[in-house]
Motif scaffolding. Structure first.
Motif, PDB file in Angstrom:
ATOM      1  N   UNK A   1       3.749  -3.390  -7.166  1.00 34.00           N
ATOM      2  CA  UNK A   1       3.647  -2.006  -7.156  1.00 34.00           C
ATOM      3  C   UNK A   1       3.336  -1.511  -5.628  1.00 34.00           C
ATOM      4  N   UNK A   2       2.308  -2.054  -4.852  1.00 35.06           N
ATOM      5  CA  UNK A   2       2.209  -1.546  -3.689  1.00 35.06           C
ATOM      6  C   UNK A   2       3.427  -2.092  -2.666  1.00 35.06           C
ATOM      7  N   UNK A   3       4.158  -3.021  -2.889  1.00 32.61           N
ATOM      8  CA  UNK A   3       5.250  -3.409  -1.892  1.00 32.61           C
ATOM      9  C   UNK A   3       6.209  -2.496  -2.144  1.00 32.61           C
ATOM     10  N   UNK A   4       6.313  -1.841  -3.452  1.00 35.83           N
ATOM     11  CA  UNK A   4       7.348  -0.796  -3.583  1.00 35.83           C
ATOM     12  C   UNK A   4       7.142   0.481  -2.845  1.00 35.83           C
TER      13      UNK A   4
ATOM     14  N   UNK B   1      -2.111   4.593  -3.196  1.00 35.43           N
ATOM     15  CA  UNK B   1      -1.998   3.288  -3.270  1.00 35.43           C
ATOM     16  C   UNK B   1      -3.310   2.513  -3.098  1.00 35.43           C
ATOM     17  N   UNK B   2      -4.336   3.119  -2.623  1.00 39.71           N
ATOM     18  CA  UNK B   2      -5.618   2.381  -2.433  1.00 39.71           C
ATOM     19  C   UNK B   2      -6.355   2.501  -3.499  1.00 39.71           C
TER      20      UNK B   2
ATOM     21  N   UNK C   1      -3.294  -6.613   1.510  1.00 43.79           N
ATOM     22  CA  UNK C   1      -2.047  -6.126   2.081  1.00 43.79           C
ATOM     23  C   UNK C   1      -2.093  -4.957   2.941  1.00 43.79           C
ATOM     24  N   UNK C   2      -2.735  -3.962   2.811  1.00 47.13           N
ATOM     25  CA  UNK C   2      -2.949  -3.040   3.620  1.00 47.13           C
ATOM     26  C   UNK C   2      -3.586  -3.401   4.936  1.00 47.13           C
ATOM     27  N   UNK C   3      -4.569  -4.102   4.730  1.00 48.20           N
ATOM     28  CA  UNK C   3      -5.108  -4.598   6.000  1.00 48.20           C
ATOM     29  C   UNK C   3      -4.230  -5.561   7.044  1.00 48.20           C
TER      30      UNK C   3
END
Length: 408
Positions: free
Chosen positions: A372-375, A309-310, A325-327
């Motif tokens: 994509x990341x949210x999914x 994901x990163x 978003x990950x932060x």
């Protein structure tokens, strides 16, 4: 702009024996031409000009606002081995904001912020958010000594430390380096406050629960692969099985037997392909070599998904949005999706991203970068609302996943 001087700017010099001592000033090279009596700051060290016999030194920062700092040497102590080259012993309150108008302007700003009835209260709140970023609430009373020490370590690295190769920077360090200079300290302060040094692993049972959708799909495909329909979709029986086994059917309206009309299953399959778990070849879904190794290793799969994901993105703007978003997930403070979008939009614009026409980013544009990341976060159970309409309280396991991704 900045300058050092050995004379208090607020005290008028007195004549001694009919002679007034000329103050010494140490200035940057680009200011030397303004005064032939000035000294180049690059030719002197603090140790040469700040001694017990010399008296205090004065440092002026930002000639427009006129911040004057008094530096006084009160004594010396031997430096222990491995001690940092600079550290803060004590202090009070945070640093004033850039361009806040000097001491008088800064106190006027604080008065306006503290009074909701002040005519400029809302405008100045917006200015503070624009100046310091939305990552933390502005608190003039806060002093983050640990954060100051980390900033000092960046400014004054230990002489024995090996220089890091730029390519070895962490993802968050690289983001901070690309922020505008005026925001870097605020962003790094938020990184420190976001507890990124916290746990980045989970127990095996937690990993298995979080990765359940990807585990189910990869195991269902198996080593032999899974044939698709003539139209290229998952067979209806497999779609129904997925919705039942993953307990998604209860929240879905419809027959849940056609992949093109059963969004959760379609998105899971597409997500697994983007993350590097499966491939589509000659009408079949097959596992990648990595997925085959991870069929019975939920913790390994959890880490694989964190790295993917990163690092697996179609565009650099999507990468930056995902890292921001990950932060936010690692910090665990936001609950409303609108708050995520607002903070990430600010971060993207600070990093220089604009629309294709050069305009500021719209929320729907940022939303598209995060699809994509949210999914992935939905499939892992980190977000519990597929449509972003409900509050999402981030659990410790979700924060750990975000930290693992940001450290990868």
């Amino acid at each position: 702009m900045r300058t050092f001087t050995d004379t208090d700017p607020f005290v008028r010099l007195r004549a001694v024996n009919g002679h007034v001592r000329e103050p010494r000033r140490w200035v940057p090279l680009d200011l030397l031409e303004d005064n032939d009596d000035d000294l180049p700051e690059t030719d002197w060290t603090l140790g040469q000009v700040l001694t017990p016999e010399s008296g205090p030194l004065f440092y002026e920062y930002d000639f427009g606002d006129g911040w004057i700092h008094r530096l006084e040497l009160t004594g010396t102590l031997p430096m222990p081995a491995n001690a940092p080259r600079a550290r803060l012993v004590d202090g009070a309150r945070r640093a004033p904001l850039e361009d806040s108008g000097g001491i008088g302007g800064y106190y006027s700003l604080l008065d306006a912020l503290a009074d909701p009835r002040h005519e400029k209260h809302s405008d100045l709140q917006a200015w503070v958010a624009w100046t310091a970023g939305p990552w933390q609430e502005f608190d003039p009373e806060q002093l983050d000594i640990n954060g100051v020490h980390k900033e000092l370590a960046l400014l004054f690295p230990a002489p024995t430390a090996n220089e890091r190769d730029p390519g070895s920077q962490s993802l968050t360090q690289e983001l901070a380096h690309r922020m505008p200079p005026g925001l870097r300290r605020e962003f790094r302060s938020y990184l420190h406050a976001a507890a990124l040094d916290g746990p980045a692993t989970v127990e095996a049972d937690v990993a298995e629960a979080m990765t359940a959708p990807y585990l189910w799909l990869t195991r269902r495909i198996g080593h032999e692969g899974l044939s698709l329909t003539a139209a290229g979709w998952l067979p209806p029986a497999v779609v129904r099985e997925a919705m039942t086994e993953l307990d998604w059917a209860k929240d879905w309206i419809g027959k849940a037997n056609r992949e093109d009309q059963t969004l959760p299953v379609l998105q899971l399959r597409e997500s697994a392909q983007r993350l590097g778990l499966i491939r589509k070849i000659k009408g079949k879904l097959i596992l990648t070599s990595a997925a085959k190794r991870l069929l019975d290793d939920p913790q390994g799969l959890w880490l694989f998904l964190a790295r993917s994901i990163a690092h697996r993105h179609r565009h650099d703007s999507e990468r930056d949005a995902t890292l921001l978003l990950l932060l936010e997930v690692a910090a665990g403070k936001s609950t409303e999706w609108a708050d995520y979008l607002e903070t990430i939009t600010f971060g993207l614009e600070a990093l220089g991203w604009r629309s294709h026409t050069g305009a500021e980013l719209e929320p729907n544009t940022v939303q598209s970068l995060l699809v994509d990341a949210h999914e992935v976060l939905l499939n892992l159970g980190i977000f519990n609302d597929r449509f972003g309409l409900k509050a999402n309280t981030i659990k410790a396991s979700g924060q750990a996943f975000a930290r693992a991704a940001l450290r990868s």
